[in-house]
Write a protein that holds these residues in place. Structure first.
Motif, PDB file in Angstrom:
ATOM      1  N   LEU A  30       0.867  -1.179   0.000  1.00  6.03           N
ATOM      2  CA  LEU A  30       0.000   0.000   0.000  1.00  6.03           C
ATOM      3  C   LEU A  30       0.899   1.223   0.000  1.00  6.03           C
ATOM      4  N   GLU A  31       0.680   2.124  -0.960  1.00  8.81           N
ATOM      5  CA  GLU A  31       1.438   3.380  -0.982  1.00  8.81           C
ATOM      6  C   GLU A  31       0.528   4.528  -0.579  1.00  8.81           C
ATOM      7  N   LEU A  32       1.001   5.344   0.355  1.00  4.82           N
ATOM      8  CA  LEU A  32       0.281   6.536   0.799  1.00  4.82           C
ATOM      9  C   LEU A  32       0.830   7.763   0.092  1.00  4.82           C
ATOM     10  N   GLY A  33      -0.046   8.707  -0.242  1.00  3.32           N
ATOM     11  CA  GLY A  33       0.386   9.949  -0.881  1.00  3.32           C
ATOM     12  C   GLY A  33       1.163   9.676  -2.153  1.00  3.32           C
ATOM     13  N   SER A  34       0.597   8.858  -3.009  1.00  7.02           N
ATOM     14  CA  SER A  34       1.329   8.328  -4.166  1.00  7.02           C
ATOM     15  C   SER A  34       1.769   9.372  -5.187  1.00  7.02           C
ATOM     16  N   GLY A  35       1.067  10.486  -5.291  1.00 10.14           N
ATOM     17  CA  GLY A  35       1.464  11.506  -6.269  1.00 10.14           C
ATOM     18  C   GLY A  35       1.354  10.970  -7.680  1.00 10.14           C
ATOM     19  N   VAL A  36       2.486  10.778  -8.350  1.00 12.34           N
ATOM     20  CA  VAL A  36       2.486  10.239  -9.709  1.00 12.34           C
ATOM     21  C   VAL A  36       2.476   8.713  -9.720  1.00 12.34           C
ATOM     22  N   GLY A  37       2.673   8.097  -8.539  1.00 10.75           N
ATOM     23  CA  GLY A  37       2.625   6.644  -8.431  1.00 10.75           C
ATOM     24  C   GLY A  37       3.936   5.928  -8.670  1.00 10.75           C
ATOM     25  N   ALA A  38       5.024   6.652  -8.746  1.00 13.45           N
ATOM     26  CA  ALA A  38       6.313   6.042  -9.085  1.00 13.45           C
ATOM     27  C   ALA A  38       6.760   4.986  -8.077  1.00 13.45           C
ATOM     28  N   VAL A  39       6.568   5.247  -6.795  1.00 13.16           N
ATOM     29  CA  VAL A  39       7.024   4.287  -5.781  1.00 13.16           C
ATOM     30  C   VAL A  39       6.233   2.987  -5.893  1.00 13.16           C
ATOM     31  N   GLY A  40       4.916   3.092  -5.939  1.00 14.74           N
ATOM     32  CA  GLY A  40       4.098   1.893  -6.025  1.00 14.74           C
ATOM     33  C   GLY A  40       4.273   1.137  -7.331  1.00 14.74           C
ATOM     34  N   ILE A  41       4.326   1.855  -8.437  1.00 16.44           N
ATOM     35  CA  ILE A  41       4.545   1.206  -9.734  1.00 16.44           C
ATOM     36  C   ILE A  41       5.925   0.559  -9.753  1.00 16.44           C
ATOM     37  N   GLY A  42       6.913   1.255  -9.203  1.00 16.37           N
ATOM     38  CA  GLY A  42       8.255   0.671  -9.086  1.00 16.37           C
ATOM     39  C   GLY A  42       8.249  -0.585  -8.231  1.00 16.37           C
ATOM     40  N   ALA A  43       7.489  -0.563  -7.131  1.00 17.77           N
ATOM     41  CA  ALA A  43       7.382  -1.746  -6.280  1.00 17.77           C
ATOM     42  C   ALA A  43       6.806  -2.926  -7.057  1.00 17.77           C
ATOM     43  N   ARG A  44       5.801  -2.670  -7.867  1.00 18.57           N
ATOM     44  CA  ARG A  44       5.209  -3.742  -8.682  1.00 18.57           C
ATOM     45  C   ARG A  44       6.230  -4.275  -9.676  1.00 18.57           C
ATOM     46  N   LEU A  45       6.977  -3.380 -10.314  1.00 13.87           N
ATOM     47  CA  LEU A  45       7.987  -3.811 -11.281  1.00 13.87           C
ATOM     48  C   LEU A  45       9.121  -4.581 -10.610  1.00 13.87           C
ATOM     49  N   PHE A  46       9.354  -4.326  -9.321  1.00 14.75           N
ATOM     50  CA  PHE A  46      10.351  -5.076  -8.548  1.00 14.75           C
ATOM     51  C   PHE A  46       9.757  -6.343  -7.933  1.00 14.75           C
ATOM     52  N   GLY A  47       8.523  -6.681  -8.274  1.00 14.34           N
ATOM     53  CA  GLY A  47       8.001  -7.973  -7.889  1.00 14.34           C
ATOM     54  C   GLY A  47       6.922  -8.009  -6.838  1.00 14.34           C
ATOM     55  N   ALA A  48       6.412  -6.865  -6.402  1.00 17.24           N
ATOM     56  CA  ALA A  48       5.280  -6.889  -5.474  1.00 17.24           C
ATOM     57  C   ALA A  48       4.123  -7.612  -6.159  1.00 17.24           C
ATOM     58  N   SER A  49       3.383  -8.413  -5.399  1.00 16.53           N
ATOM     59  CA  SER A  49       2.291  -9.187  -6.007  1.00 16.53           C
ATOM     60  C   SER A  49       1.037  -8.350  -6.221  1.00 16.53           C
ATOM     61  N   ARG A  50       0.863  -7.327  -5.398  1.00 16.85           N
ATOM     62  CA  ARG A  50      -0.311  -6.444  -5.481  1.00 16.85           C
ATOM     63  C   ARG A  50       0.104  -5.091  -4.939  1.00 16.85           C
ATOM     64  N   VAL A  51      -0.332  -4.018  -5.584  1.00 13.56           N
ATOM     65  CA  VAL A  51      -0.035  -2.661  -5.126  1.00 13.56           C
ATOM     66  C   VAL A  51      -1.308  -1.833  -5.192  1.00 13.56           C
ATOM     67  N   VAL A  52      -1.563  -1.091  -4.129  1.00 11.60           N
ATOM     68  CA  VAL A  52      -2.646  -0.116  -4.128  1.00 11.60           C
ATOM     69  C   VAL A  52      -2.028   1.256  -3.895  1.00 11.60           C
ATOM     70  N   LEU A  53      -2.199   2.131  -4.876  1.00 13.32           N
ATOM     71  CA  LEU A  53      -1.727   3.510  -4.800  1.00 13.32           C
ATOM     72  C   LEU A  53      -2.844   4.353  -4.204  1.00 13.32           C
TER      73      LEU A  53
END
Length: 133
Positions: A30-53
């Protein structure tokens, strides 16, 4: 939106911490204050199974557009305003890790953020915050 240095540092960190609680691989994030979503999208690209921005309602369309532009699956955007109750769309999911970058720049947001974290951290074992002074 703007991408801040702490977001880049946080993505690099969670992508390079294999085998630790801070690693995103195989985790629900779970990403808080995602803004453009780079952290969460990056987490998914690094193998997170599910991400909520999450961010305020006005930012959700930008997050949805960036999810689409980056062709990532298992990533969703949800409105979460720290001045309001945590929405059921977030509470109904299970997360392993909370990520947030550049969310403490405004002292007026500290108390609402802490209240939101208080609700979430009853359910999520690890939270990583990144901020550049």
């Amino acid at each position: 939106g703007k991408l801040w240095d702490a977001a880049l540092a946080l993505v690099a960190h969670v992508g390079s911490t294999r085998g630790t609680d801070e690693c995103v691989h195989g985790k629900r994030v779970l990403e808080l204050g995602s803004g453009v979503g780079a952290v969460g999208i990056g987490a998914r690209l690094f193998g997170a199974s599910r991400v909520v921005l999450t961010d305020i309602e006005d930012v959700v369309p930008l997050l949805e557009a960036n999810i689409e532009l980056n062709h990532v699956d298992n990533v969703a955007a949800v409105a979460l305003d720290w001045f309001q109750d945590v929405p059921s769309a977030v509470l109904e999911e299970s997360f392993d890790l909370v990520l947030a970058s550049d969310v403490v720049y405004d002292p007026d947001l500290h108390a609402p953020l802490l209240r939101t974290l208080g609700v979430l951290l009853d359910r999520v074992p690890v939270c990583l915050l990144a901020h550049r002074r």
